[in-house]
Design a protein around this motif. Structure first.
Motif, mmCIF file in Angstrom:
data_model
loop_
_atom_site.group_PDB
_atom_site.id
_atom_site.type_symbol
_atom_site.label_atom_id
_atom_site.label_comp_id
_atom_site.label_asym_id
_atom_site.label_seq_id
_atom_site.Cartn_x
_atom_site.Cartn_y
_atom_site.Cartn_z
ATOM 1 N N LEU A 83 -36.827 -17.546 -10.712
ATOM 2 C CA LEU A 83 -36.056 -16.668 -9.833
ATOM 3 C C LEU A 83 -36.653 -15.267 -9.834
ATOM 4 C CD1 LEU A 83 -33.485 -16.428 -8.051
ATOM 5 C CD2 LEU A 83 -32.210 -15.941 -10.138
ATOM 6 N N THR A 84 -37.676 -15.078 -9.040
ATOM 7 C CA THR A 84 -38.514 -13.880 -9.121
ATOM 8 C C THR A 84 -37.758 -12.587 -8.859
ATOM 9 O OG1 THR A 84 -39.130 -14.325 -6.825
ATOM 10 C CG2 THR A 84 -40.649 -15.054 -8.547
ATOM 11 N N GLY A 85 -36.880 -12.586 -7.876
ATOM 12 C CA GLY A 85 -36.216 -11.350 -7.488
ATOM 13 C C GLY A 85 -34.806 -11.213 -7.999
ATOM 14 N N GLY A 86 -34.301 -12.224 -8.712
ATOM 15 C CA GLY A 86 -32.971 -12.158 -9.273
ATOM 16 C C GLY A 86 -31.840 -12.395 -8.296
ATOM 17 N N ALA A 87 -32.136 -12.627 -7.002
ATOM 18 C CA ALA A 87 -31.088 -12.898 -6.012
ATOM 19 C C ALA A 87 -30.767 -14.383 -6.045
ATOM 20 C CB ALA A 87 -31.546 -12.480 -4.611
ATOM 21 N N ILE A 88 -29.573 -14.742 -6.544
ATOM 22 C CA ILE A 88 -29.291 -16.156 -6.772
ATOM 23 C C ILE A 88 -29.106 -16.906 -5.457
ATOM 24 C CG2 ILE A 88 -28.352 -15.728 -9.063
ATOM 25 C CD1 ILE A 88 -25.574 -16.122 -7.966
ATOM 26 N N GLY A 89 -29.249 -18.228 -5.562
ATOM 27 C CA GLY A 89 -29.274 -19.078 -4.386
ATOM 28 C C GLY A 89 -30.682 -19.500 -4.018
ATOM 29 N N GLN A 90 -31.615 -19.347 -4.952
ATOM 30 C CA GLN A 90 -33.016 -19.674 -4.695
ATOM 31 C C GLN A 90 -33.371 -21.111 -5.048
ATOM 32 O OE1 GLN A 90 -36.538 -17.151 -6.194
ATOM 33 N NE2 GLN A 90 -36.628 -18.993 -7.477
ATOM 34 N N GLY A 91 -32.758 -21.678 -6.105
ATOM 35 C CA GLY A 91 -33.255 -22.913 -6.696
ATOM 36 C C GLY A 91 -33.345 -24.085 -5.742
ATOM 37 N N LEU A 92 -32.277 -24.399 -5.041
ATOM 38 C CA LEU A 92 -32.267 -25.548 -4.133
ATOM 39 C C LEU A 92 -33.236 -25.370 -2.967
ATOM 40 C CD1 LEU A 92 -28.447 -26.253 -4.221
ATOM 41 C CD2 LEU A 92 -30.192 -27.968 -4.717
ATOM 42 N N PRO A 93 -33.247 -24.215 -2.276
ATOM 43 C CA PRO A 93 -34.215 -24.057 -1.187
ATOM 44 C C PRO A 93 -35.670 -24.085 -1.650
ATOM 45 C CG PRO A 93 -32.436 -22.475 -0.961
ATOM 46 C CD PRO A 93 -32.281 -23.105 -2.313
ATOM 47 N N ALA A 127 -25.637 -22.648 -7.115
ATOM 48 C CA ALA A 127 -25.799 -23.772 -6.188
ATOM 49 C C ALA A 127 -24.971 -23.578 -4.926
ATOM 50 C CB ALA A 127 -25.404 -25.076 -6.875
ATOM 51 N N MET A 128 -23.789 -22.988 -5.067
ATOM 52 C CA MET A 128 -22.898 -22.865 -3.917
ATOM 53 C C MET A 128 -23.419 -21.892 -2.873
ATOM 54 S SD MET A 128 -20.605 -25.075 -4.370
ATOM 55 C CE MET A 128 -19.466 -24.605 -3.063
#
Length: 516
Positions: free
Chosen positions: A376-386, A409-410
């Motif tokens: 997670l390079t920038g720390g903005a969550i919501g990255q993993g699934l995409p 995930a949500m």
């Protein structure tokens, strides 16, 4: 040829054929142009944050840009968080944003906004063709800029797309990396061989095998420690690969890692700082009296040159092959990590957004067969699934493992729908601990509540995900992804092994307790 056809053709000529898209009315001529271009692949995403994150994952693994297609300023806004992560990763992306027709913009229609100002915050390059004749040239410039390492944004008024008079253009080769500033290698070599404690802090392309090998050679010859930034864009690791220590997320732990260091050599990494400000704690992690030497943009080339200078004949220490035993009993973050370490296949691509539940993952997987780790390079969550989605399209012959926290995930759960639609080989593990556990920890660390924590009702509610509980099996099944739930280590091992053995996407909900 209209402007849209010129742009799509130019990108296809340059090898940019994958488009992660969430289009609207203003982009329909671009969609039609994709339909007419046999080299183009359109990948529909149900949320713009999925499209931008997938382009990030694609670019990290392919080393070349995909295109994103977004609808006006609000579409850009929805995708901005993962463009921020991509910017921090240095990922090449051609970011195409439709705009109102030139003559329509004076009416201040409901979706009118200042796209350029918003896009500028995440873009290394920004262009807006004003006629169909300029469309192909602008697309070629965007590809060249993206390949230099960053997000290149094209704002396309709809009349530019639909008007005739377009022509394709040839993209220029990406410029070579800037040479290492004069004297930099000599000063770094003197620091490394001067007998004082040194750290090689790597990131960017230096976290790939060639850069790691060069860093390992330097360490073997000089005694320097090799570390990488906390969240590298793409880290090659596993058995036979040069071992590397990651800089800790928590500032106190990172300060302990760097205590006593007199020289830090940056190879593709930024100067180390804490992620947030904390009362009475320093934000700069560089120890007092420590000198920082930055090797510049060509990190791998600089490390190789440095290794040839100070480490001729030295051999790097590599990670020994080792796997945990399959655990039994209660399912925890630790036992999930042990199962993943025991079963991780060779060549896997791991998209890691496990957050607090993933504390044990680095240790459990260090000796697994060689694999890539995307973080997670920038720390903005919501990255993993995409990111997992894009990586699977870039590397269809490799298994992709997405390790995902429940709250994160949500943010971008519709990525599962795209994985099902595209039949992508992604196994997602959701660590369901029913909480924003990272915020529970940070509430005390920033001094918002006393330690030990004594949060009020509202504070407790803001980190609680149990009312109602999230049912990831139902959510995944509803988007066409086979799903199961594990409460024990034995159940998780059986489900994880089965998912790896079967093609297509799968999701496993791992029910674990919150950390601490």
């Amino acid at each position: 040829m209209n402007g849209a056809e010129a742009m799509v053709g130019t990108l296809a000529d340059a090898g940019v054929g994958v488009w992660f898209a969430n289009p609207g009315t203003s982009e329909l001529h671009l969609v039609a142009a994709l339909d007419a271009e046999p080299r183009a692949r359109g990948v529909l995403c149900l949320f713009e944050g999925v499209a931008t994150g997938a382009a990030d994952g694609y670019g990290r693994m392919a080393g070349d840009p995909a295109a994103v297609l977004l609808h006006l300023g609000p579409g850009l806004g929805n995708g901005l968080a993962n463009l921020h992560n991509a910017r921090r990763a240095g990922t090449p992306i051609v970011n195409v944003i439709g705009d109102h027709a030139t003559g329509h913009q004076r009416y201040d229609a409901p979706l009118q906004s200042d796209i350029a100002s918003v896009a500028g915050s995440v873009s290394a390059w920004l262009g807006r063709p004003v006629s169909a004749a300029e469309a192909g040239k602008a697309a070629a410039e965007a590809v060249t800029a993206a390949r230099a390492g960053g997000v290149a944004t094209l704002i396309v008024p709809s009349d530019v797309a639909w008007s005739d008079g377009g022509a394709t253009a040839a993209a220029s080769p990406a410029p070579p990396p800037e040479p290492v500033p004069g004297g930099t290698l000599e000063r770094a070599a003197a620091a490394l061989t001067g007998g004082e404690p040194c750290v090689l802090l790597i990131g960017g392309d230096a976290a790939r095998r060639d850069g790691l090998e060069a860093a390992g050679r330097i360490a073997a010859a000089t005694g320097a420690r090799v570390m990488c930034e906390t969240f590298p864009a793409r880290l090659e690791r596993g058995a036979g690969v040069t071992a590397v220590e990651r800089l800790a997320y928590l500032g106190e732990m990172a300060s302990a890692q760097l205590e006593g260091v007199r020289h830090i050599v940056l190879a593709g990494a930024r100067r180390p700082v804490t992620f947030f400000a904390y009362p009475d704690l320093p934000g700069d992690l560089v120890p007092d009296g420590c000198q920082v030497h930055d090797l510049g943009s060509d990190a791998t080339g600089a490390l190789t040159g440095l290794a040839d200078s100070v480490a001729k004949g030295a051999r790097p220490a590599v990670q020994v092959a080792a796997r945990p035993e399959l655990p039994s009993g209660a399912l925890t973050g630790e036992t999930v990590a042990a199962v993943i370490g025991a079963l991780l296949p060779e060549g896997a691509i791991v998209s890691d957004e496990a957050n607090t539940s993933g504390l044990w993952l680095p240790g459990a997987t260090a000796g697994a067969p060689p694999h890539d780790w995307l973080s997670l390079t920038g720390g903005a969550i919501g990255q993993g699934l995409p990111v997992a989605t894009g990586a699977a399209i870039a590397c269809p012959d490799r298994p992709v493992i997405c390790l995902e926290a429940d709250g994160s995930a949500m943010y971008t759960l519709p990525a599962l729908w795209t994985q099902a639609r595209e039949s992508l080989d992604v196994t997602t593990v959701v660590f369901n601990n029913g909480a924003y556990a990272i915020l529970s920890m940070e509430t005390t660390r920033v001094g918002a509540v006393p330690a030990p924590p004594e949060p009020g009702t509202i504070t407790r509610d803001m980190v609680d995900l149990s009312r109602p509980s999230l049912d990831f099996v139902a959510l995944a099944s509803g988007m066409g992804v086979p799903a199961s739930r594990a409460h024990t280590a034995e159940e998780f091992a059986a489900q994880f092994g089965k998912a790896l053995a079967e093609p297509g996407p799968h999701l496993i909900e791992a029910v674990v307790p919150p950390l601490g």
